[in-house]
Design a protein around this motif. Structure first.
Motif, PDB file in Angstrom:
ATOM      1  N   LEU A 147      49.914  45.875  39.830  1.00  0.00           N
ATOM      2  CA  LEU A 147      48.940  45.325  38.884  1.00  0.00           C
ATOM      3  C   LEU A 147      49.599  44.280  37.991  1.00  0.00           C
ATOM      4  N   LEU A 193      41.596  48.082  34.257  1.00  0.00           N
ATOM      5  CA  LEU A 193      42.768  48.933  34.440  1.00  0.00           C
ATOM      6  C   LEU A 193      42.351  50.351  34.801  1.00  0.00           C
ATOM      7  N   GLU A 194      41.290  50.828  34.201  1.00  0.00           N
ATOM      8  CA  GLU A 194      40.766  52.154  34.536  1.00  0.00           C
ATOM      9  C   GLU A 194      40.419  52.244  36.020  1.00  0.00           C
ATOM     10  N   LYS A 203      44.248  51.806  38.072  1.00  0.00           N
ATOM     11  CA  LYS A 203      45.504  52.426  37.650  1.00  0.00           C
ATOM     12  C   LYS A 203      46.017  53.499  38.612  1.00  0.00           C
ATOM     13  N   ALA A 237      48.254  52.210  41.462  1.00  0.00           N
ATOM     14  CA  ALA A 237      49.403  51.367  41.095  1.00  0.00           C
ATOM     15  C   ALA A 237      50.734  51.985  41.494  1.00  0.00           C
ATOM     16  N   ILE A 274      53.669  48.041  37.930  1.00  0.00           N
ATOM     17  CA  ILE A 274      52.923  47.207  36.988  1.00  0.00           C
ATOM     18  C   ILE A 274      53.812  46.057  36.531  1.00  0.00           C
ATOM     19  N   VAL A 293      48.464  51.348  27.714  1.00  0.00           N
ATOM     20  CA  VAL A 293      48.854  51.600  29.104  1.00  0.00           C
ATOM     21  C   VAL A 293      49.841  52.768  29.183  1.00  0.00           C
ATOM     22  N   ASP A 329      48.481  56.379  28.696  1.00  0.00           N
ATOM     23  CA  ASP A 329      47.415  56.818  29.598  1.00  0.00           C
ATOM     24  C   ASP A 329      47.919  57.969  30.479  1.00  0.00           C
ATOM     25  N   THR A 378      47.123  59.037  33.499  1.00  0.00           N
ATOM     26  CA  THR A 378      47.407  58.721  34.899  1.00  0.00           C
ATOM     27  C   THR A 378      48.716  57.960  35.036  1.00  0.00           C
ATOM     28  N   VAL A 379      48.958  57.016  34.142  1.00  0.00           N
ATOM     29  CA  VAL A 379      50.204  56.251  34.164  1.00  0.00           C
ATOM     30  C   VAL A 379      51.388  57.177  33.884  1.00  0.00           C
TER      31      VAL A 379
END
Length: 258
Positions: free
Chosen positions: A54, A115-116, A119, A122, A125, A148, A151, A153-154
């Motif tokens: 991303l 991004l949602e 993500k 990814a 990034i 970011v 988050d 998930t990240v």
């Protein structure tokens, strides 16, 4: 009846061979190796399922020109993106290695929405920073980067993160080292002044508070679960529109994570 079986059981125990300690050690070692291989394959399988890189950043950071240069090598005039663009990027020295580059809009009203959407896919990034405008935009840059990094998930997937300090062809551009120091300072301030709950980018809570970095210590990027690197680059290039881009460090990084 148990009494009648006991002599037979004792005779069976005497006949069974006593395991050789050396053989047993080898078997246990082989079992450990097999388990390690299974775990490695599981982790690699999850990683290979995420093929996207991303491109994130504020408006006018140069994401779209970087995207075009990486894919075509040519300069092109760009405008503020209002939707995503994606294409397969093949590593120059290994055509079999490739990732999907996805350029996401940088406008404040759109960037978290896109991004949602992407993500979870990814693998990595690239967070693009305008090195010329950085001093006046540092708070906005840190704000987006903070969103970011906390988050859920990240945090879970821990994609590799590259901070691409763009527009280094301009004399007034800030160095990657200074940008790193300033971002660490701003991110440290942000984690102190707000709740760092690992919410989804749509605003829904997903659990308890997330700690950005190590509690009780000033924040620095080495404390994050993902590997973070900084690179200086110029999508425009030192010779302008007619010349080549200057992003060898970015290309090497992409080859490494592909």
């Amino acid at each position: 009846m148990a009494g009648r079986l006991e002599p037979h059981l004792e005779e069976l125990r005497r006949e069974l061979p006593v395991p050789d300690p050396a053989v047993l050690s080898v078997l246990l070692a082989l079992l450990a190796v097999a388990i390690t291989i299974l775990i490695w394959r599981f982790v690699q399988g999850r990683r290979s399922g995420r093929k996207a890189v991303l491109l994130l950043g504020l408006c006018d950071a140069g994401k779209t020109l970087l995207f075009a240069r990486l894919l075509t090598g040519r300069y092109r005039d760009t405008q503020t993106s209002i939707t995503d663009s994606s294409a397969v990027y093949r590593v120059s020295n290994d055509k079999s290695a490739n990732v999907t580059l996805i350029d996401l809009p940088g406008h404040e009203s759109l960037r978290l929405q896109f991004l949602e959407r992407f993500k979870a896919a990814a693998r990595a990034i690239v967070f693009v920073v305008d090195s010329v405008a950085f001093q006046r935009e540092v708070k906005d840059v840190a704000e987006f980067l903070y969103q970011v990094l906390v988050d859920s998930t990240v945090l879970k997937n821990a994609p590799a993160l590259l901070i691409a300090c763009n527009k280094q062809d301009v004399t007034m551009a800030k160095s990657a080292k200074l940008i790193q120091q300033q971002l660490e300072k701003e991110l440290n301030t942000l984690r102190v002044t707000r709740s760092a709950a690992p919410t989804s980018l749509d605003g829904s809570a997903t659990g308890g508070p997330a700690q950005l970095g190590k509690k009780g210590k000033d924040f620095d990027f080495s404390q994050l679960p993902m590997k973070v690197e900084f690179v200086e680059c110029s999508a425009r290039g030192s010779k302008g529109e007619e010349g080549d881009a200057d992003f060898e460090g970015l290309e090497k990084w992409l080859a490494k994570i592909a």
